[in-house]
Design an enzyme around this catalytic site. Sequence first.
Site, short mmCIF file in Angstrom:
data_model
loop_
_atom_site.label_atom_id
_atom_site.label_comp_id
_atom_site.label_asym_id
_atom_site.label_seq_id
_atom_site.Cartn_x
_atom_site.Cartn_y
_atom_site.Cartn_z
N GLU A 26 -14.16 9.49 -4.51
CA GLU A 26 -12.71 9.70 -4.55
C GLU A 26 -12.20 9.45 -5.97
OE1 GLU A 26 -10.79 7.32 -1.57
OE2 GLU A 26 -8.77 7.89 -2.19
N ASN A 71 -7.58 8.48 0.61
CA ASN A 71 -6.12 8.34 0.56
C ASN A 71 -5.54 9.11 -0.62
OD1 ASN A 71 -6.32 6.62 2.76
ND2 ASN A 71 -6.23 4.75 1.55
N ASN A 171 -6.76 13.50 5.41
CA ASN A 171 -7.51 12.24 5.44
C ASN A 171 -6.73 11.19 6.23
OD1 ASN A 171 -9.59 10.26 4.34
ND2 ASN A 171 -7.70 9.31 3.63
N GLU A 172 -7.39 10.53 7.17
CA GLU A 172 -6.82 9.38 7.91
C GLU A 172 -5.34 9.59 8.23
OE1 GLU A 172 -7.83 5.70 5.86
OE2 GLU A 172 -9.91 5.85 6.50
N TYR A 243 -15.53 0.68 8.20
CA TYR A 243 -16.06 -0.21 7.15
C TYR A 243 -16.40 -1.55 7.79
CZ TYR A 243 -14.45 3.22 3.74
OH TYR A 243 -14.27 4.37 3.01
N GLU A 291 -16.72 8.43 6.39
CA GLU A 291 -16.58 7.22 5.56
C GLU A 291 -17.23 6.07 6.28
OE1 GLU A 291 -12.80 6.18 3.75
OE2 GLU A 291 -12.22 8.29 3.62
N GLN A 351 -18.32 4.50 -0.99
CA GLN A 351 -18.35 5.73 -1.74
C GLN A 351 -19.65 5.76 -2.54
OE1 GLN A 351 -14.62 6.49 -3.75
NE2 GLN A 351 -13.40 5.74 -2.05
#
Length: 501
Positions: A26, A71, A171-172, A243, A291, A351
């Site tokens: 990112e 994000n 994204n999200e 995560y 992710e 990442q």
Amino acid sequence: MKVTAAIHRQFEIARIDDRLYAAFIEHMGRAIYSGIYEPGHPEADEMGFRRDVMKFVKDLKIPAIRYPGGNFVSAYDWKDGIGPKEDRPVRLDLAWRSKETNQVGINEFAYWAKEAEIEMMLAINLGSKGLQDAREFVEYVNHPSGSFWSDLRRSHGVEDPYNVKMWCLGNEMDGPWQIGHKEAHEYGRLADECAKALRQLTPGAEMIVCGSSNDQMRTYPEWEREVLEECYENVHYISLHKYFGNSSKDTLNFFGKIEETGRYIQAIGGVIDYVKAKNRAKNDVHICFDEWNVWYHIREDDTRRWKTWDWPEAPDLLEEDYNFEDALFVGGLLNEFIRRSDRVKIACIAQLVNVIAPIRAEKGGPAWRQTIYWPYQMASLHGRGTALRVAVDAPTYDCEVGSDISYMDIAATHDAAAGTVTVFALNRHLSDSAELDMALTGFGDTRVVMHKVMEGHDLAATNGPDRPDAIAPVDGSGVGVEDGALKGRLAPLSYHVIKLQ
Ligand code: AHR
């Protein structure tokens, strides 16, 4: 402890999609700037990309990479990153309160991905922008010529289209923190319309729709149901993110999060099946776990920092130091992805460089591989082919996140073309060795041709620029095939990759 197990050539789970070992990078912190890209660095190539970092990336054999966020993408204007570099604007990145110089845009990143031999998986901005902007982006990236956006790309020196196949629709979008956050039904409608339009431009493109940001979200798993009901027929994957951390310093509970992830995948698999039936759909939707990683060592401190800092350019952000415990966890998590490869076709470590990453690079200084690089690399190199069911009988434990969790975590793959079987084994017992006896049926006469092991380190031990290879796999011993079974002793807190041929 005694561990008996069995695999059979015909007891298959699924063909593993190579993209199970994909990655994510990112525009964030020093992932791009002074991570992969640092003009003036002694290792920089003529385009400004670091060769030392590139070498570590290439050694991972990464099949695909998600870019540019995260994000970040939800307030990003891709048009700022094209054309002459000196004309590109500096913008404020609302996601990470940083300055974005736009010196790397789609064409620079595509150059890097090509050098790295990685297929691009691009995310569109469905936060501050929408369908029109997305269709222009896809036209710029994928249309051959003879239209405004494709000819603009050609005028920027890129004659051939990139033919990007994988597109992430935002994204999200369930996250209240996301710029342009949406309710499930409105996002589902938008994703459906975008998927239809973008596939006009690139027939055969694969559309990835946002699932929940994690399995603790208030709207999980209703979000997935509502979104998929709107767009099921026009998408190919639903994304999952998760995560992991061990702030409570409870190693067994941390390792139990591997099983918790399996339940997450299973639950979303159920939602997919439900919507398929409800919509009377014919197509299949799979999971893109785009992710995943350990992220907790400096998460709280850094979150406090970035929320108040004064828009720095490419700041140090979330540069987690991974330890041996994290490496064991990552090995086990990849085992779970192999076991769930009937559902999970794509998974991206999040990442890749500097920000929560297996590779680190100092500005102006050296690059090194963190502990988690190694299980990721070994799974990527050796975990291809077909996933096999593994029957395991081993002592179990209970913890906060699950019960009846086996101390022995095993996955196995079969590469029929190469005539190899690979066993990935994590002994997560804190003190006991495992006496493994694993029956091998239907593979003919085999012997151990490779055994790599990570063991014997302090759980808190890390690699660093001054000790780059302190933790790395070494050749294992004491494991062999005897009477049609793989037998041997696996030390407590150890991760093994054993190849048979
Ligand atoms: O990977 C860091 C961030 O985590 C990503 O930008 C976002 O998608 C997730 O919340």
